[in-house]
Design an enzyme around this catalytic site. Structure first.
Site, PDB file in Angstrom:
ATOM      1  N   ARG A 231       0.851  -1.181   0.000  1.00 16.27           N
ATOM      2  CA  ARG A 231       0.000   0.000   0.000  1.00 16.27           C
ATOM      3  C   ARG A 231       0.892   1.238   0.000  1.00 16.27           C
ATOM      4  O   ARG A 231       1.946   1.243   0.669  1.00 16.27           O
ATOM      5  CB  ARG A 231      -0.895   0.040   1.249  1.00 16.27           C
ATOM      6  CG  ARG A 231      -2.069  -0.895   1.193  1.00 16.27           C
ATOM      7  CD  ARG A 231      -3.072  -0.478   0.109  1.00 16.27           C
ATOM      8  NE  ARG A 231      -4.211  -1.382   0.034  1.00 16.27           N
ATOM      9  CZ  ARG A 231      -4.306  -2.413  -0.805  1.00 16.27           C
ATOM     10  NH1 ARG A 231      -3.343  -2.690  -1.650  1.00 16.27           N
ATOM     11  NH2 ARG A 231      -5.392  -3.165  -0.808  1.00 16.27           N
ATOM     12  N   GLU A 260      -4.073   7.209  -4.562  1.00 14.30           N
ATOM     13  CA  GLU A 260      -4.348   6.718  -5.923  1.00 14.30           C
ATOM     14  C   GLU A 260      -5.657   7.282  -6.452  1.00 14.30           C
ATOM     15  O   GLU A 260      -6.595   7.439  -5.673  1.00 14.30           O
ATOM     16  CB  GLU A 260      -4.425   5.179  -5.899  1.00 14.30           C
ATOM     17  CG  GLU A 260      -3.086   4.567  -5.557  1.00 14.30           C
ATOM     18  CD  GLU A 260      -3.147   3.060  -5.390  1.00 14.30           C
ATOM     19  OE1 GLU A 260      -4.176   2.451  -5.714  1.00 14.30           O
ATOM     20  OE2 GLU A 260      -2.136   2.498  -4.935  1.00 14.30           O
ATOM     21  N   HIS A 278      -1.254   0.257  -9.975  1.00 12.91           N
ATOM     22  CA  HIS A 278      -1.847  -0.748  -9.076  1.00 12.91           C
ATOM     23  C   HIS A 278      -2.350  -1.972  -9.858  1.00 12.91           C
ATOM     24  O   HIS A 278      -3.555  -2.279  -9.841  1.00 12.91           O
ATOM     25  CB  HIS A 278      -2.992  -0.118  -8.260  1.00 12.91           C
ATOM     26  CG  HIS A 278      -3.319  -0.877  -7.003  1.00 12.91           C
ATOM     27  ND1 HIS A 278      -3.753  -0.255  -5.858  1.00 12.91           N
ATOM     28  CD2 HIS A 278      -3.289  -2.200  -6.718  1.00 12.91           C
ATOM     29  CE1 HIS A 278      -3.978  -1.180  -4.924  1.00 12.91           C
ATOM     30  NE2 HIS A 278      -3.695  -2.364  -5.427  1.00 12.91           N
TER      31      HIS A 278
END
Ligand code: 8YV
Length: 312
Positions: A231, A260, A278
């Protein structure tokens, strides 16, 4: 009567279709005013489907007083209010294990890329620079030292791959993990100072926020590379940008970011960083397996069985 399921955020199209066939599915993301919609209809929902990056916060759970099941697409749970779920006895399913291999594969791809400059070399050829210059000499991976931050299921899959590259492996974890011969290093700064490559595969959330601090990056040093597949919040992003700009670390390969889909502009200006949107679990095979688990957990709940992969 079909059970009422609320959908928080977009999901894989095939999963959305399957959910809509089995349930009375309502996509909250389509509502122009979600809060107003929930005030009126929140009590009608039995279940919630969401994904790891979107989650379900306290405000949403409060707006769903009859909620009994959350089925989340992903292994991360940093955006799910698990305390409230436990308190209200809401069951929570997630999708562990099925994504370990793809996340570990990508971590390795990222490590090779940032050390050898694959993406940068591709840009070099496309720009026509090869006609006038040689691509800069890169860094070897085989036989180097790999530090793994978090030897969970994904960290273990990364370690297995590192064996094929004859890497030395050490790790930090809350506790030493039984059954592995890899060296447990109690201090994260110690691991960073030892490692040539530091891979972050620890769970996100308040407990791991900014674990990769300015000091850890200083310990990693000018020849060290950081790879993050966990993360964005685990890394102090400002300290990382400073380290990349100042070249106090060799480079970083990042699949995750604190905010994000926004990536800090200063990061994009650095040439010693690989930035990915991601995608670690993003293969057709793995995403299909994750979708199956989301459905299986809902089916198990509504037929009165134990969840297949329960989180709470
Ligand atoms: C996402 C992830 O679920 O599993 C996780 O925790 O972050 C990913 O696999 C995936 O990107 C879908 O949004």
């Amino acid at each position: 009567m079909k059970k009422r399921i609320l959908q928080n955020g977009r999901l894989l199209p095939a999963l959305e279709t399957a959910l809509a066939e089995e349930y009375d599915l309502h996509p909250l993301w389509r509502e122009p005013e979600p809060a107003a919609y929930l005030r009126q209809h929140g009590a009608s929902f039995d279940g919630l489907v969401t994904s790891a990056p979107v989650g379900a916060d306290a405000a949403l759970l409060q707006a769903l007083p009859n909620l009994k099941i959350i089925s989340s697409f992903g292994v991360g749970f940093d955006k799910l209010d698990l305390d409230m779920a436990r308190e209200r006895k809401i069951r929570v399913g997630y999708t562990p294990n099925v994504l370990n291999d793809c996340v570990a594969d990508l971590a390795f791809g990222m490590m090779i890329d940032i050390a050898r400059g694959i993406a940068a070399a591709d840009r070099f050829v496309r720009r026509g620079d090869w006609l006038n210059a040689k691509f800069p000499i890169a860094t070897r991976i085989s036989g180097k030292r790999l530090g793994i931050v978090g030897l969970g299921r994904i960290g273990q899959a990364i370690a297995r791959r590192a064996g094929g590259f004859d890497m030395e492996i050490a790790y930090t974890n809350l506790q030493p993990v039984e059954g592995f011969s890899y060296r447990h290093e109690p201090s994260l700064a110690g691991l960073a100072a030892w490692a040539d490559f530091l891979v972050v595969s620890v769970a996100g959330g308040a407990q791991t926020r900014h674990l990769i601090s300015r000091d850890v990056l200083a310990a990693l040093g000018q020849k060290g590379f950081l790879i993050n597949v966990s993360r964005g919040t685990v890394v102090d992003e400002e300290a990382l940008v400073d380290a990349l700009v100042g070249k106090t670390i060799a480079g970083a390969a990042l699949d995750v970011f604190a905010n994000e889909p926004h990536v800090p502009a200063r990061l994009l200006e650095c040439d010693n960083v690989l930035v990915l949107p991601h995608i670690a679990s993003g293969t057709a095979e793995t995403r299909a397996a994750m979708a199956d688990l989301v459905l299986s957990n809902l089916r198990a709940h509504f037929s009165g069985k134990e969840l297949v992969t329960p989180l709470v």
